[in-house]
Design a protein around this motif. Structure first.
Motif, PDB file in Angstrom:
ATOM      1  N   VAL A   1       0.844  -1.206   0.000  1.00 21.53           N
ATOM      2  CA  VAL A   1       0.000   0.000   0.000  1.00 21.53           C
ATOM      3  C   VAL A   1       0.870   1.243   0.000  1.00 21.53           C
ATOM      4  CG1 VAL A   1      -1.738   1.294   1.278  1.00 21.53           C
ATOM      5  CG2 VAL A   1      -1.893  -1.174   1.148  1.00 21.53           C
ATOM      6  N   CYS A   2       1.895   1.190   0.850  1.00 19.67           N
ATOM      7  CA  CYS A   2       2.837   2.304   0.963  1.00 19.67           C
ATOM      8  C   CYS A   2       3.470   2.611  -0.396  1.00 19.67           C
ATOM      9  CB  CYS A   2       3.919   1.886   1.948  1.00 19.67           C
ATOM     10  SG  CYS A   2       4.432   3.176   3.023  1.00 19.67           S
ATOM     11  N   THR A   3       3.887   1.546  -1.078  1.00 13.72           N
ATOM     12  CA  THR A   3       4.516   1.736  -2.383  1.00 13.72           C
ATOM     13  C   THR A   3       3.546   2.368  -3.365  1.00 13.72           C
ATOM     14  OG1 THR A   3       5.609  -0.333  -1.876  1.00 13.72           O
ATOM     15  CG2 THR A   3       5.962   0.568  -4.070  1.00 13.72           C
ATOM     16  N   TRP A   4       2.292   1.868  -3.347  1.00 15.43           N
ATOM     17  CA  TRP A   4       1.288   2.408  -4.257  1.00 15.43           C
ATOM     18  C   TRP A   4       1.098   3.903  -4.045  1.00 15.43           C
ATOM     19  CZ3 TRP A   4      -0.814   1.421  -8.666  1.00 15.43           C
ATOM     20  CH2 TRP A   4      -0.946   0.095  -9.105  1.00 15.43           C
ATOM     21  N   ALA A   5       1.162   4.321  -2.779  1.00 17.20           N
ATOM     22  CA  ALA A   5       0.896   5.733  -2.486  1.00 17.20           C
ATOM     23  C   ALA A   5       1.965   6.631  -3.103  1.00 17.20           C
ATOM     24  CB  ALA A   5       0.831   5.944  -0.978  1.00 17.20           C
TER      25      ALA A   5
ATOM     26  N   ALA B   1       3.671   5.815  -5.922  1.00 17.64           N
ATOM     27  CA  ALA B   1       3.946   5.414  -7.295  1.00 17.64           C
ATOM     28  C   ALA B   1       3.213   6.345  -8.253  1.00 17.64           C
ATOM     29  CB  ALA B   1       3.501   3.967  -7.517  1.00 17.64           C
ATOM     30  N   ASP B   2       3.957   7.000  -9.105  1.00 22.60           N
ATOM     31  CA  ASP B   2       3.304   7.814 -10.125  1.00 22.60           C
ATOM     32  C   ASP B   2       2.810   6.936 -11.269  1.00 22.60           C
ATOM     33  OD1 ASP B   2       3.592  10.048  -8.734  1.00 22.60           O
ATOM     34  OD2 ASP B   2       5.025  11.046 -10.062  1.00 22.60           O
ATOM     35  N   VAL B   3       3.637   5.979 -11.660  1.00 25.06           N
ATOM     36  CA  VAL B   3       3.258   5.038 -12.710  1.00 25.06           C
ATOM     37  C   VAL B   3       3.632   3.638 -12.245  1.00 25.06           C
ATOM     38  CG1 VAL B   3       3.528   4.398 -15.129  1.00 25.06           C
ATOM     39  CG2 VAL B   3       3.828   6.787 -14.447  1.00 25.06           C
ATOM     40  N   TRP B   4       2.635   2.723 -12.256  1.00 20.84           N
ATOM     41  CA  TRP B   4       2.947   1.333 -11.904  1.00 20.84           C
ATOM     42  C   TRP B   4       2.051   0.448 -12.745  1.00 20.84           C
ATOM     43  CZ3 TRP B   4       3.033  -1.076  -6.264  1.00 20.84           C
ATOM     44  CH2 TRP B   4       3.704  -2.304  -6.334  1.00 20.84           C
ATOM     45  N   ARG B   5       2.594  -0.057 -13.862  1.00 21.15           N
ATOM     46  CA  ARG B   5       1.776  -0.909 -14.733  1.00 21.15           C
ATOM     47  C   ARG B   5       2.166  -2.347 -14.569  1.00 21.15           C
ATOM     48  NH1 ARG B   5       2.654   3.319 -18.311  1.00 21.15           N
ATOM     49  NH2 ARG B   5       0.952   4.818 -18.186  1.00 21.15           N
ATOM     50  N   PHE B   6       1.296  -3.247 -15.076  1.00 16.65           N
ATOM     51  CA  PHE B   6       1.294  -4.621 -14.623  1.00 16.65           C
ATOM     52  C   PHE B   6       2.624  -5.374 -14.499  1.00 16.65           C
ATOM     53  CE2 PHE B   6       0.908  -9.152 -15.798  1.00 16.65           C
ATOM     54  CZ  PHE B   6       0.758  -9.598 -14.501  1.00 16.65           C
ATOM     55  N   PRO B   7       3.372  -5.646 -15.561  1.00 10.91           N
ATOM     56  CA  PRO B   7       4.370  -6.701 -15.308  1.00 10.91           C
ATOM     57  C   PRO B   7       5.523  -6.280 -14.398  1.00 10.91           C
ATOM     58  CG  PRO B   7       4.321  -6.037 -17.620  1.00 10.91           C
ATOM     59  CD  PRO B   7       3.489  -5.080 -16.884  1.00 10.91           C
ATOM     60  N   SER B   8       5.688  -5.008 -14.148  1.00 12.46           N
ATOM     61  CA  SER B   8       6.844  -4.574 -13.379  1.00 12.46           C
ATOM     62  C   SER B   8       6.651  -4.862 -11.889  1.00 12.46           C
ATOM     63  CB  SER B   8       7.052  -3.079 -13.602  1.00 12.46           C
ATOM     64  OG  SER B   8       7.964  -2.593 -12.662  1.00 12.46           O
ATOM     65  N   VAL B   9       7.727  -5.337 -11.249  1.00 13.28           N
ATOM     66  CA  VAL B   9       7.624  -5.684  -9.832  1.00 13.28           C
ATOM     67  C   VAL B   9       7.654  -4.427  -8.961  1.00 13.28           C
ATOM     68  CG1 VAL B   9       8.721  -6.933  -7.934  1.00 13.28           C
ATOM     69  CG2 VAL B   9       8.592  -7.964 -10.192  1.00 13.28           C
ATOM     70  N   ILE B  10       8.417  -3.429  -9.379  1.00 11.80           N
ATOM     71  CA  ILE B  10       8.371  -2.159  -8.658  1.00 11.80           C
ATOM     72  C   ILE B  10       7.823  -1.085  -9.604  1.00 11.80           C
ATOM     73  CG2 ILE B  10      10.242  -2.653  -7.017  1.00 11.80           C
ATOM     74  CD1 ILE B  10      11.999  -0.909  -8.916  1.00 11.80           C
ATOM     75  N   PRO B  11       7.281  -0.011  -9.034  1.00 11.66           N
ATOM     76  CA  PRO B  11       6.687   1.018  -9.905  1.00 11.66           C
ATOM     77  C   PRO B  11       7.689   1.562 -10.914  1.00 11.66           C
ATOM     78  CG  PRO B  11       6.125   1.412  -7.630  1.00 11.66           C
ATOM     79  CD  PRO B  11       7.129   0.307  -7.627  1.00 11.66           C
ATOM     80  N   GLN B  12       7.172   1.920 -12.106  1.00 18.21           N
ATOM     81  CA  GLN B  12       8.049   2.473 -13.136  1.00 18.21           C
ATOM     82  C   GLN B  12       8.544   3.857 -12.731  1.00 18.21           C
ATOM     83  OE1 GLN B  12       5.334   0.740 -13.997  1.00 18.21           O
ATOM     84  NE2 GLN B  12       5.733  -0.501 -15.811  1.00 18.21           N
ATOM     85  N   GLN B  13       7.702   4.561 -11.982  1.00 12.81           N
ATOM     86  CA  GLN B  13       8.087   5.925 -11.624  1.00 12.81           C
ATOM     87  C   GLN B  13       7.536   6.271 -10.250  1.00 12.81           C
ATOM     88  OE1 GLN B  13       6.897   8.797 -14.558  1.00 12.81           O
ATOM     89  NE2 GLN B  13       7.643  10.485 -13.306  1.00 12.81           N
ATOM     90  N   PHE B  14       8.455   6.660  -9.361  1.00 10.49           N
ATOM     91  CA  PHE B  14       8.021   7.088  -8.025  1.00 10.49           C
ATOM     92  C   PHE B  14       7.740   8.584  -8.026  1.00 10.49           C
ATOM     93  CE2 PHE B  14      10.187   3.163  -6.898  1.00 10.49           C
ATOM     94  CZ  PHE B  14       9.311   2.656  -5.956  1.00 10.49           C
ATOM     95  N   GLY B  15       6.959   9.032  -7.065  1.00 13.46           N
ATOM     96  CA  GLY B  15       6.707  10.467  -6.980  1.00 13.46           C
ATOM     97  C   GLY B  15       5.561  10.776  -6.040  1.00 13.46           C
ATOM     98  N   MET B  16       5.329  12.059  -5.879  1.00 11.58           N
ATOM     99  CA  MET B  16       4.302  12.515  -4.944  1.00 11.58           C
ATOM    100  C   MET B  16       3.059  12.995  -5.696  1.00 11.58           C
ATOM    101  SD  MET B  16       5.452  12.386  -1.778  1.00 11.58           S
ATOM    102  CE  MET B  16       4.683  13.683  -0.793  1.00 11.58           C
ATOM    103  N   ARG B  17       2.954  12.718  -7.005  1.00 10.12           N
ATOM    104  CA  ARG B  17       1.905  13.330  -7.813  1.00 10.12           C
ATOM    105  C   ARG B  17       0.518  13.097  -7.213  1.00 10.12           C
ATOM    106  NH1 ARG B  17      -0.293  11.924 -13.259  1.00 10.12           N
ATOM    107  NH2 ARG B  17       0.974  10.050 -13.245  1.00 10.12           N
ATOM    108  N   TYR B  18       0.259  11.841  -6.783  1.00 15.59           N
ATOM    109  CA  TYR B  18      -1.093  11.531  -6.327  1.00 15.59           C
ATOM    110  C   TYR B  18      -1.370  12.077  -4.938  1.00 15.59           C
ATOM    111  CZ  TYR B  18      -2.056   8.995 -10.504  1.00 15.59           C
ATOM    112  OH  TYR B  18      -2.289   8.697 -11.811  1.00 15.59           O
TER     113      TYR B  18
END
Lengths: 266, 274
Positions: B33-37, B39-56
């Motif tokens: 959950v923490c990671t999702w919060a 994550a700016d971009v996190w699409r399916f096959p990747s194990v970690i988000p493609q792009q971290f950030g505070m956008r959301y």
């Protein structure tokens, strides 16, 4: 004043729920009738919901004890930092609200969740997600109930003295024998307390089954809510509530009795 | 523990197994959950988000419904906590110190609320509120949430007051202190920390109370957990839920820090009848 409030908010609603479902309004005033209960127990959908609740209760109770008893036993005899770490972790879910838990559950076990990602990364097939199946609420409720069960069991195990365990070991009893003959007989009451809490908790669970469970059949919590709000049918919702009360009566009474016995200073 | 059990030091295999298992089961989902919060971009096959950030975080905090829900939750929790403190603390003191007829009977009437499945009780209350036109009102939600805090605020303070040494109170009275003065200077400082914990726990408990608010309040009274349910059910943007989870969690973390005191002292487990 607080007593009046309790009477108004607890005792009166229960009494009025029971009376209100038994004395129904007819053309010639109020009359005794078990019509709503007849409807509940003749309606296949209601029965399925009740059975699902009972099934969930049984499965969660068994799994909970199977998981928490070893943890509690370990904590009872563990010393040092590792024990403290295990204890902290076991109690931690108490501080995770069930709504956050539901969200975490979907993100981990839901479709394309974290578990799927990890499995996919090592080229394994995806799991069949328990989200929106009866197993969803089971896993959620299990997670949610770990801290309380562990706390109750540890506190119950505290009454088993070290001396008696050591005495048994001195005469050559193995671990299992100690568990079976020394610890379990003294734990009966504690196990029942833990069971009462689980049963009462699951019968009244709403958030987890509502968010994680299947739409039909549904557990009693969401069922009552839907009957009350969406179908706008308070009478049948109360009937369902009274049915839930009846099923929990034994455990409720047991809870009050055991608290009465344990009250400090009595 | 005596020497017989401690004499043979061996690696604590069971302990290690439990800690690993519990870490995976308990910490991992929250970490996700923490990671999702963040994550700016996190699409399916990747194990970690493609792009971290505070956008959301900015996006979520810019939403009006989030602020409305937070404000509503805080107002509700403060009202319920204050009300239950005003009602329950004098009663708790009376139960702990005074003797009056039907004392035990009254005390157990408080337990009755917890001896029934709570949601069934809430539905029964809601049926009564329906006739009183309290459904969908602020005070309706306050009253239904009070049910949950009453036991908390009676049970923990009673054991706190009972733990205060009666002889100290009597000694103070012997040297001429008035009852109010005794309560203020002797009883309260000793029972204070536990009572503060009870108040905090009931605040947090009310903050997270979902069932009653959902049953009585929705859709007009939207608390943060109720908003969270609608995010889970209807919100396609995953990160909103994740960010709201993190915000929702703050009171609980505060409670965690304070409640260690109560749990550590064992009063908590006793309160549950263990």
């Amino acid at each position: 004043m607080p007593v009046l409030l309790v009477v108004w908010l607890v005792i009166w609603p229960i009494a009025s729920a029971i009376i209100g479902t038994l004395w129904l309004k007819t053309d010639s005033g109020y009359a005794f009738s078990i019509r709503t209960y007849q409807f509940f127990f003749s309606d296949q959908y209601s029965i399925n919901n009740l059975l699902l609740t009972l099934w969930t209760t049984a499965v969660v109770a068994v799994l909970l004890l199977a998981f928490c008893l070893p943890v509690a036993l370990y904590l009872r005899f563990a010393r040092g930092r590792l024990g403290a770490y295990v204890q902290a972790l076991a109690i931690f879910p108490m501080f995770v609200p069930s709504i956050i838990l539901s969200y975490a559950f979907i993100r981990v076990l839901g479709p394309n969740g974290a578990l799927d990602l990890l499995l996919n990364a090592v080229h394994l097939p995806k799991i069949r997600t328990p989200y929106l199946t009866p197993w969803g609420p089971v896993i959620g409720l299990l997670w949610d109930n770990i801290p309380l069960t562990v706390l109750i069991l540890v506190s119950g195990l505290g009454s088993v003295s070290n001396a008696s365990v050591e005495a048994a070991r001195d005469v050559g009893a193995g671990r299992l024998a100690v568990l079976w003959y020394i610890i379990l007989p003294r734990l009966g009451n504690t196990l029942l307390v833990a069971l009462s809490f689980t049963v009462l908790g699951i019968f009244s669970a709403f958030t987890l089954p509502y968010v994680l469970g299947p739409a039909a059949p549904e557990m009693l919590g969401p069922f009552m809510q839907r009957t009350f709000k969406d179908l706008n049918d308070p009478l049948n919702a109360i009937t369902q509530a009274v049915v839930a009360f009846a099923f929990c009566l034994f455990f409720g009474l047991f809870y009050v009795r055991s608290v009465a016995k344990n009250r400090p200073g009595r | 523990m005596t020497a017989t059990l401690a004499a043979k030091p061996r690696p604590d295999v069971t302990g290690i197994a439990f800690s690993v298992l519990l870490t995976i089961v308990i910490i991992f989902p929250l970490l996700v959950v923490c990671t999702w919060a963040f994550a700016d971009v996190w699409r399916f096959p990747s194990v970690i988000p493609q792009q971290f950030g505070m956008r959301y975080w900015y996006a979520t905090l810019a939403r009006v419904d989030v602020w409305n829900a937070l404000w509503m939750s805080i107002r509700l929790s403060v009202t319920v906590t204050l009300l239950s403190a005003v009602i329950c603390l004098p009663a708790a003191y009376a139960f702990a110190r005074l003797d009056f007829p039907f004392r035990n009977l009254l005390f157990f009437s408080f337990l009755a609320g917890h001896a029934f499945p709570k949601f069934g009780l809430l539905v029964a209350i809601a049926a009564i509120f329906l006739q009183l036109h309290l459904i969908g009102t602020f005070w309706g939600v306050v009253l239904i949430q009070l049910v949950g805090t009453l036991l908390f605020m009676i049970w923990i303070p009673v054991s706190a007051f009972q733990a205060v040494d009666k002889r100290m109170e009597e000694a103070a009275r012997d040297v001429g202190a008035r009852p109010l003065r005794v309560f203020w200077s002797i009883t309260l400082p000793q029972a204070g920390p536990t009572i503060a914990a009870a108040i905090l726990l009931s605040f947090v408990g009310t903050f997270y109370e979902t069932e009653g608010a959902w049953l009585i309040g929705a859709p007009r009274i939207s608390t943060t957990p109720v908003l969270m349910i609608s995010f889970i059910n209807n919100q396609p943007v995953i990160q909103y839920g994740a960010v709201l989870s993190m915000i929702l969690w703050i009171p609980s973390i505060v409670a965690l820090i304070f409640a260690r005191r109560v749990i550590g002292s064992g009063a908590f487990a006793r309160g549950f009848g263990g």
